[in-house]
Write a protein that holds these residues in place. Structure first.
Motif, PDB file in Angstrom:
ATOM      1  N   HIS A 105      -4.605 -15.047   9.480  1.00 41.60           N
ATOM      2  CA  HIS A 105      -3.749 -15.005   8.025  1.00 41.60           C
ATOM      3  C   HIS A 105      -4.908 -14.899   6.963  1.00 41.60           C
ATOM      4  O   HIS A 105      -4.571 -14.380   5.788  1.00 41.60           O
ATOM      5  N   LEU A 131       2.072  -4.668  13.065  1.00 48.11           N
ATOM      6  CA  LEU A 131       2.078  -5.625  11.795  1.00 48.11           C
ATOM      7  C   LEU A 131       1.899  -4.751  10.631  1.00 48.11           C
ATOM      8  O   LEU A 131       2.085  -5.113   9.656  1.00 48.11           O
ATOM      9  N   LYS A 133       3.632  -2.360   9.114  1.00 53.14           N
ATOM     10  CA  LYS A 133       4.544  -2.248   8.374  1.00 53.14           C
ATOM     11  C   LYS A 133       4.585  -3.134   7.074  1.00 53.14           C
ATOM     12  O   LYS A 133       4.977  -2.730   6.078  1.00 53.14           O
ATOM     13  N   THR A 134       4.218  -4.516   7.360  1.00 51.02           N
ATOM     14  CA  THR A 134       4.150  -5.336   6.589  1.00 51.02           C
ATOM     15  C   THR A 134       3.042  -5.726   6.007  1.00 51.02           C
ATOM     16  O   THR A 134       2.902  -6.105   4.712  1.00 51.02           O
ATOM     17  N   LYS A 135       1.898  -5.085   6.494  1.00 49.48           N
ATOM     18  CA  LYS A 135       0.557  -5.453   5.861  1.00 49.48           C
ATOM     19  C   LYS A 135      -0.198  -4.448   5.493  1.00 49.48           C
ATOM     20  O   LYS A 135      -1.331  -4.673   4.937  1.00 49.48           O
ATOM     21  N   ASP A 171       8.386   1.079  15.997  1.00 51.02           N
ATOM     22  CA  ASP A 171       7.879   0.226  15.048  1.00 51.02           C
ATOM     23  C   ASP A 171       6.291   0.409  14.557  1.00 51.02           C
ATOM     24  O   ASP A 171       5.869   0.460  13.506  1.00 51.02           O
ATOM     25  N   GLY A 175       5.049   2.043  10.991  1.00 50.32           N
ATOM     26  CA  GLY A 175       3.774   1.219  10.463  1.00 50.32           C
ATOM     27  C   GLY A 175       2.704   2.074  10.238  1.00 50.32           C
ATOM     28  O   GLY A 175       1.983   2.175   8.941  1.00 50.32           O
ATOM     29  N   ILE A 178       3.701   4.099   7.100  1.00 55.70           N
ATOM     30  CA  ILE A 178       3.602   3.307   5.728  1.00 55.70           C
ATOM     31  C   ILE A 178       1.996   3.265   5.286  1.00 55.70           C
ATOM     32  O   ILE A 178       1.533   3.339   4.237  1.00 55.70           O
ATOM     33  N   GLU A 182       0.086   4.310   1.980  1.00 52.35           N
ATOM     34  CA  GLU A 182      -0.800   3.426   0.943  1.00 52.35           C
ATOM     35  C   GLU A 182      -1.817   4.158   0.563  1.00 52.35           C
ATOM     36  O   GLU A 182      -2.942   3.266   0.093  1.00 52.35           O
TER      37      GLU A 182
END
Ligand code: SAM
Ligand code: SF4
Ligand code: SF4
Length: 364
Positions: A105, A131, A133-135, A171, A175, A178, A182
């Motif tokens: 985290h 992870l 996709k979200t991070k 997935d 990711g 994305i 970014e």
């Protein structure tokens, strides 16, 4: 002759090895075989959401694959402080790894803390991509320079087998897209090829990477750790993969940028990017190995296959000063004469009995 080849040679040659350094960079310290220390791999967690058959297979007895308690891990501050000291000792490149580093985290704080050091040339991270996709956005904002995603197949069923049936290929591909949007570009794709499991995925991975502008790197299956059933017969020599790709997409060799570069690089003759091969089993590169590793619990390892690490956690707990910590690292590196992969090639079967850190602990 083999022993003599190990020594890099007179001082002028050593100097030539550091030609790529900027004026303001520190000259790295040398180990017992004259290898400079310039690359640090930090494993920040053992925890992982995948069960890749070559790293942490489902079939392994649970005692061997038990993750340590996160309370025993180095804190964010300890990791950042350690990285700062290593940069002062000449480290120019740092890779964050794991386990799965995106599960931690405080990863954004760790990245922020390390990346603000202007002397660091390269801060990169290896992830299984689940992870992203979200991070991915947060990683970029925190100051991460580059990204490597491990991906052993783009075919649904084969990918599923290679991650222990923990994820869907879609997935991971989303990711990666994305992350590219970014601003991570080019992204490196690490693929481990195992005989009889994902050999047929090679050309698909190449086609995908060429289309998306990623750099795929094929890594030979290694006998790291003791919790998977490595056998020499399961290794697909990278030369076979080069030949296979060359027939479909002609390649030419790219010269190494510096002596410490361990992957062999090729470019596609049609100009559509490049590709890398890390052949630790069939063409070991110990003589150019400039990597030091630290585990989540603070053990420093001079080699991926080292039987022993040097535990820094008690030193941190005892309030060791920066200069004493620097001296401890200098001492650890000065005594380093590890060359496991070259010995493996010389004395076959040598690896089977040795207790080695697991990949999910030391981070590759
Ligand atoms: N979980 C992250 C991931 O998989 O990208 C980071 C940690 S993983 C241990 C780091 C790298 O080690 C991955 O690219 C993985 O494919 C590679 N790896 C793991 N076990 C391996 C083995 N036995 N031989 C070769 N590479 C291996
Ligand atoms: Fe796979 Fe990486 Fe997890 Fe190992 S640490 S099981 S290579 S995702
Ligand atoms: Fe470096 Fe050890 Fe791998 Fe050789 S076997 S390249 S010394 S980590």
């Amino acid at each position: 002759v083999k022993e003599q080849m190990w020594k890099i040679g007179p001082a002028t040659t050593v100097k030539e090895r550091f030609q790529h350094l900027r004026e303001d960079e520190t000259l790295p310290i040398l180990d017992a075989c004259n290898r400079p220390l310039n690359y640090l791999r930090i494993s920040i967690t053992e925890q992982c959401n995948f069960r890749c058959p070559y790293c942490l297979p489902d079939s392994t007895p649970s005692a061997k694959t038990k993750f340590s308690n996160v309370k025993d891990y180095l804190s964010c501050d300890e990791i950042v402080r350690f990285a700062k000291i290593m940069i002062a000792l000449g480290v120019g490149k740092i890779r964050i790894t794991g386990g799965e580093p995106l599960l931690r985290h405080d990863l954004p704080e760790i990245i922020k803390g390390i990346s603000k050091n202007p002397k660091l040339r390269d801060l990169t991270l290896t992830t299984n991509g689940f992870l992203l996709k979200t991070k991915a956005g947060l990683l970029k904002k925190s100051g991460l320079h580059r990204l490597t995603v491990s991906l052993d197949s783009v075919t649904h069923d084969v990918f599923s087998k290679m991650c222990g049936h923990r994820a869907k290929i879609q997935d991971i591909l989303e990711g990666i897209t994305i992350a590219k949007n970014e601003g991570f570009h080019p992204i490196k794709i690490n693929a481990v090829i195992i005989k009889g499991i994902n050999e047929d995925s090679v050309l698909e991975l190449v086609k995908y990477s060429r289309k998306e502008g990623h750099i795929v790197r094929f890594i030979e299956y290694m006998d790291a750790g003791n919790c998977h059933n490595w056998h020499q017969d399961l290794v697909v020599p990278n030369q076979h993969i080069v030949d296979q790709i060359h027939k479909e997409f002609p390649l030419e060799n790219v010269e190494k940028k510096n002596a410490g570069e361990v992957s062999s690089r090729y470019r596609f003759l049609d100009g559509k990017g490049e590709i890398g091969f890390i052949s630790s089993v069939t063409q070991p590169f110990c003589r150019d190995c400039s990597r030091i590793r630290i585990s989540p619990k603070g053990k420093v390892y001079n080699c991926l296959f080292a039987e022993q690490g040097f535990n820094l956690k008690p030193l941190f707990a005892a309030g060791i000063s920066d200069s004493m910590l620097k001296n401890a690292i200098k001492d650890i590196w000065a005594k380093r004469d590890d060359r496991y992969s070259e010995n493996r090639l010389l004395y076959r079967g040598f690896s089977q009995t040795r207790e080695k850190p697991e990949m999910f602990q030391i981070g590759g």
